[in-house]
Write an enzyme that holds these catalytic residues in place. Structure first.
Site, PDB file in Angstrom:
ATOM      1  N   ALA A 125      44.867  34.013  50.574  1.00  0.00           N
ATOM      2  CA  ALA A 125      44.175  33.862  51.856  1.00  0.00           C
ATOM      3  C   ALA A 125      42.685  33.591  51.714  1.00  0.00           C
ATOM      4  O   ALA A 125      41.995  33.374  52.705  1.00  0.00           O
ATOM      5  CB  ALA A 125      44.382  35.121  52.698  1.00  0.00           C
ATOM      6  N   ASN A 184      46.105  42.280  49.433  1.00  0.00           N
ATOM      7  CA  ASN A 184      46.249  41.450  48.240  1.00  0.00           C
ATOM      8  C   ASN A 184      44.990  40.626  47.997  1.00  0.00           C
ATOM      9  O   ASN A 184      44.604  40.385  46.852  1.00  0.00           O
ATOM     10  CB  ASN A 184      47.467  40.539  48.386  1.00  0.00           C
ATOM     11  CG  ASN A 184      48.774  41.304  48.291  1.00  0.00           C
ATOM     12  OD1 ASN A 184      48.987  42.057  47.361  1.00  0.00           O
ATOM     13  ND2 ASN A 184      49.644  41.127  49.264  1.00  0.00           N
ATOM     14  N   HIS A 195      38.423  36.824  56.432  1.00  0.00           N
ATOM     15  CA  HIS A 195      37.986  37.380  55.153  1.00  0.00           C
ATOM     16  C   HIS A 195      36.541  36.965  54.917  1.00  0.00           C
ATOM     17  O   HIS A 195      36.229  35.775  54.916  1.00  0.00           O
ATOM     18  CB  HIS A 195      38.866  36.868  54.019  1.00  0.00           C
ATOM     19  CG  HIS A 195      40.337  37.043  54.281  1.00  0.00           C
ATOM     20  ND1 HIS A 195      41.029  38.171  53.919  1.00  0.00           N
ATOM     21  CD2 HIS A 195      41.228  36.235  54.897  1.00  0.00           C
ATOM     22  CE1 HIS A 195      42.289  38.054  54.292  1.00  0.00           C
ATOM     23  NE2 HIS A 195      42.441  36.882  54.882  1.00  0.00           N
TER      24      HIS A 195
END
Length: 262
Positions: free
Chosen positions: A121, A187, A216
């Site tokens: 991601a 993760n 993120h």
């Protein structure tokens, strides 16, 4: 590497939201073997259902994609790597277990296989790894997801109503602990820690009603300079805790292993 005159054989561990997306994204020319507890009716045409890890290894994949869970990773990745089969892993949060990480590194060194950690991601891992060669570099990673991605966690904290009005911090600390607490969610934090070094990364996990996508934020700071990166990913329709791009990253990393350009 597979003979170019024969189809690439890809083993797939898991057939949930990510696994289904991976199967759909792989080229039709790829032979697919799926390790799954049952034989789902929606397996792609030509795909073979494999009942257990022995059946997967006997099928003879050129590479294996793990798209199941931290538990499945721990149970299957060492067996694949021990047979010289590279593994492209989604559940890298499992590597917060230092004993498992050391076991896998030792296996890869002995056998010559490789555990591939895809960007998933996030991105910029090459930049982070380069900057981290300087001992004074630090990395801060903030994960922001809508409260819907944290329903059970917020309810357990008694913060459901608060999260509907403003951001709620679920965790702040090191990357190992973050991955241990949220093995299906962090993760990306573990991926960054593997690139930068565990002692360099601080993690903050936030439920934020102001965001509609899994977001993120990465800050790299040190004598070499400062860089900020932000990734706003659409959640997987079948699982809001997972970014839809994760499956694309797994497939891209897998196919790149057999490409001319690395």
């Amino acid at each position: 590497m597979a003979d170019r005159d024969t189809p690439l054989k890809v083993g797939l561990i898991g057939f949930g939201a990510i696994g289904r997306s991976v199967a759909a994204l792989l080229p039709a020319s790829v032979a697919l073997g799926v390790l799954t507890r049952s034989a789902p009716a929606d397996l792609p045409n030509g795909a073979e259902a494999l009942a257990d890890i022995d059946a997967l290894l006997g099928w003879g994949p050129d590479v294996v994609i793990e798209a199941a869970s931290a538990e499945a990773f721990a149970q299957t990745a060492p067996a694949c790597l021990g047979q010289g089969i590279d593994v492209v892993a989604a559940s890298v949060g499992a590597l917060q277990d230092n004993a498992l990480l050391e076991r896998i590194v030792a296996l890869c060194d002995e056998i010559g296989s490789r555990l591939v950690v895809p960007a998933g991601a996030v991105g910029g891992l090459d930049h982070i790894a380069a900057a981290a060669l300087h001992p004074e570099t630090t990395v801060t990673y903030v994960s922001r997801k809508p409260p819907a991605a944290w329903t059970a966690e917020l309810e357990a904290m008694g913060q459901t109503e608060a999260a509907s009005r403003g951001e709620v911090s679920l965790y702040e600390g090191d990357a190992r602990e973050a991955a241990a607490r949220y093995p299906r969610n962090l993760n990306a934090g573990l991926t960054i820690a593997l690139a930068a070094g565990f002692d360099r990364v601080r993690v903050r996990v936030v439920a934020d009603p102001a965001v509609t996508r899994n977001t993120h934020e990465i800050l790299v700071s040190g004598p070499l300079g400062t860089s900020t990166m932000s990734f706003c990913n659409m959640p997987d329709p079948s699982n809001p805790k997972t970014s839809a791009i994760t499956a694309y990253s797994l497939v891209s990393a897998t196919l790149r292993r057999f490409g001319a350009l690395q």
